[in-house]
Design a protein around this motif. Structure first.
Motif, mmCIF file in Angstrom:
data_model
loop_
_atom_site.group_PDB
_atom_site.id
_atom_site.type_symbol
_atom_site.label_atom_id
_atom_site.label_comp_id
_atom_site.label_asym_id
_atom_site.label_seq_id
_atom_site.Cartn_x
_atom_site.Cartn_y
_atom_site.Cartn_z
ATOM 1 N N THR A 1 -28.300 33.429 -14.154
ATOM 2 C CA THR A 1 -28.036 34.844 -13.910
ATOM 3 C C THR A 1 -28.328 35.168 -12.448
ATOM 4 O O THR A 1 -28.890 34.345 -11.712
ATOM 5 C CB THR A 1 -28.920 35.738 -14.796
ATOM 6 N N ALA A 2 -27.967 36.366 -12.045
ATOM 7 C CA ALA A 2 -28.211 36.788 -10.662
ATOM 8 C C ALA A 2 -29.695 36.770 -10.330
ATOM 9 O O ALA A 2 -30.076 36.499 -9.190
ATOM 10 C CB ALA A 2 -27.630 38.183 -10.438
ATOM 11 N N ALA A 56 -24.594 41.751 -6.691
ATOM 12 C CA ALA A 56 -25.143 40.955 -7.790
ATOM 13 C C ALA A 56 -26.669 40.995 -7.770
ATOM 14 O O ALA A 56 -27.318 41.192 -8.812
ATOM 15 C CB ALA A 56 -24.652 39.515 -7.688
ATOM 16 N N PHE A 115 -22.248 35.500 -11.889
ATOM 17 C CA PHE A 115 -21.992 36.941 -11.916
ATOM 18 C C PHE A 115 -20.498 37.166 -11.780
ATOM 19 O O PHE A 115 -19.867 36.687 -10.842
ATOM 20 C CB PHE A 115 -22.744 37.640 -10.776
#
Length: 343
Positions: free
Chosen positions: A103-104, A135, A210
């Protein structure tokens, strides 16, 4: 001898209503016989071709990425925005499998590749930097939380077969900097977009950290590619308002045509971009043809304002510009009135 005023158009090889108007022959038919209208690529002067970015050529209509348009305005080109289109497409931050970045939030303290191209309005660099900016923002982080690795053109290969029969000249893939750095382990994540980006993601089996391109929040989707302004020299509007209105009328007509002709629009965009219709279908989404209209709605104006503010804050431009003053809505209003009257 009577001097004929010349008008020129230029567009980026991307989905735009101007591109459709050209391919459908609408502009050629509109101006045949009374107005000298040419494509910028027909010019044999290198100084003219640079006008796609600096908009210095007189009587020039341009539609394409917003970064060069904003940069030109901020650097003294007296232009006006007479319309905007907003066609979303694939945009993503990706990593290699096994990077540990899911994930970011996982980008914190990791190396991020940001390209540097040897042009004044480095729109690819701006797009990549903004992608990571938004992001990280969604993850409660900022650019200060990553290590930016700059990827200059000079550090990576260029195919140079210009002297060979049928050679490609200085051909290169748009993301060669980023991909080389990623596969060599020099960076942990990169930004890619459009068909080239989707192909890279597929080829590498990359993980999408993202997804920006079709994010439900339009703020996230803003980049060089969205929104795309249509600009023209201010004195062209003042001296030739009828030409500007007629030009816009055909761009409006092309956008309305696209709404009813999805498959044909896809074929024409494929011809414009050189990308396969199959990939374009995936990258543009099912409703792209509904969004090839030219407009000055509030979302488009807000998007242009946010794009400008990012460029100013991150020193892609040094002079601020007032978007509200930059926009001239009257030519589009007249074009819409005439299209409705004809219909």
């Amino acid at each position: 001898m009577t001097h004929t005023t010349e008008f020129t158009y230029t567009r980026s090889p991307v989905p735009t209503p101007l591109g459709l108007a050209i391919q459908l022959g609408l502009l050629e038919r509109e101006f045949a016989g009374d107005i000298a209208l040419r494509s910028l690529i027909e010019s044999d002067k290198p100084s003219d071709l640079v006008s796609h970015f600096d908009h210095r050529l007189p009587n020039l209509f341009r539609q394409g990425g917003n970064t060069p348009a904003i940069w030109a305005k901020a650097n003294g080109s007296d232009t006006r925005v007479i319309g905007i289109s907003w066609t979303d497409e694939y945009q993503a931050i990706i990593t290699l499998p096994g990077s540990g970045i899911r994930t970011a939030h996982d980008l914190k303290d990791r190396k991020v590749g940001i390209p540097i191209h040897q042009i004044a309005s480095d729109y690819n660099r701006a797009a990549a930097l903004r992608a990571f900016y938004v992001a990280l923002e969604q993850a409660g982080l900022g650019l200060r939380d990553i290590e930016v690795v700059e990827l200059p053109d000079s550090a990576y290969i260029t195919v140079n077969d210009i002297d060979r029969p049928g050679g490609w000249g200085h051909a290169r893939h748009g993301y060669v900097n980023e991909v080389y750095a990623l596969v060599r382990g020099e960076v942990d994540a990169i930004y890619v977009k459009d068909v080239r980006g989707a192909e890279i993601t597929h080829l590498l089996g990359a993980h999408i950290v993202f997804d920006l391109g079709f994010h439900p929040d339009p703020y996230i989707r803003i980049s060089n590619c969205a929104p795309r302004p249509l600009t023209v020299n201010a004195d062209t509007i003042a001296q030739h308002p009828d030409v500007v209105e007629r030009f816009l009328r055909q761009v409006v007509t092309a956008g309305l045509w696209a709404k009813k002709n999805r498959e044909e629009s896809l074929r024409l965009i494929g011809h414009e971009t050189g990308w396969s219709e199959a990939w374009l279908d995936k990258v543009l989404g099912p409703d792209f043809h509904q969004n090839l209209v030219i407009t000055l709605n509030q979302q488009a104006i807000d998007g242009l304002t946010i794009a400008k503010q990012f460029l100013l804050e991150h020193h892609f431009i040094e002079q601020d510009i007032d978007i509200a003053v930059w926009i001239d809505p009257l030519p589009l209003e007249r074009a819409h009135d005439n299209v409705r009257r004809i219909a």
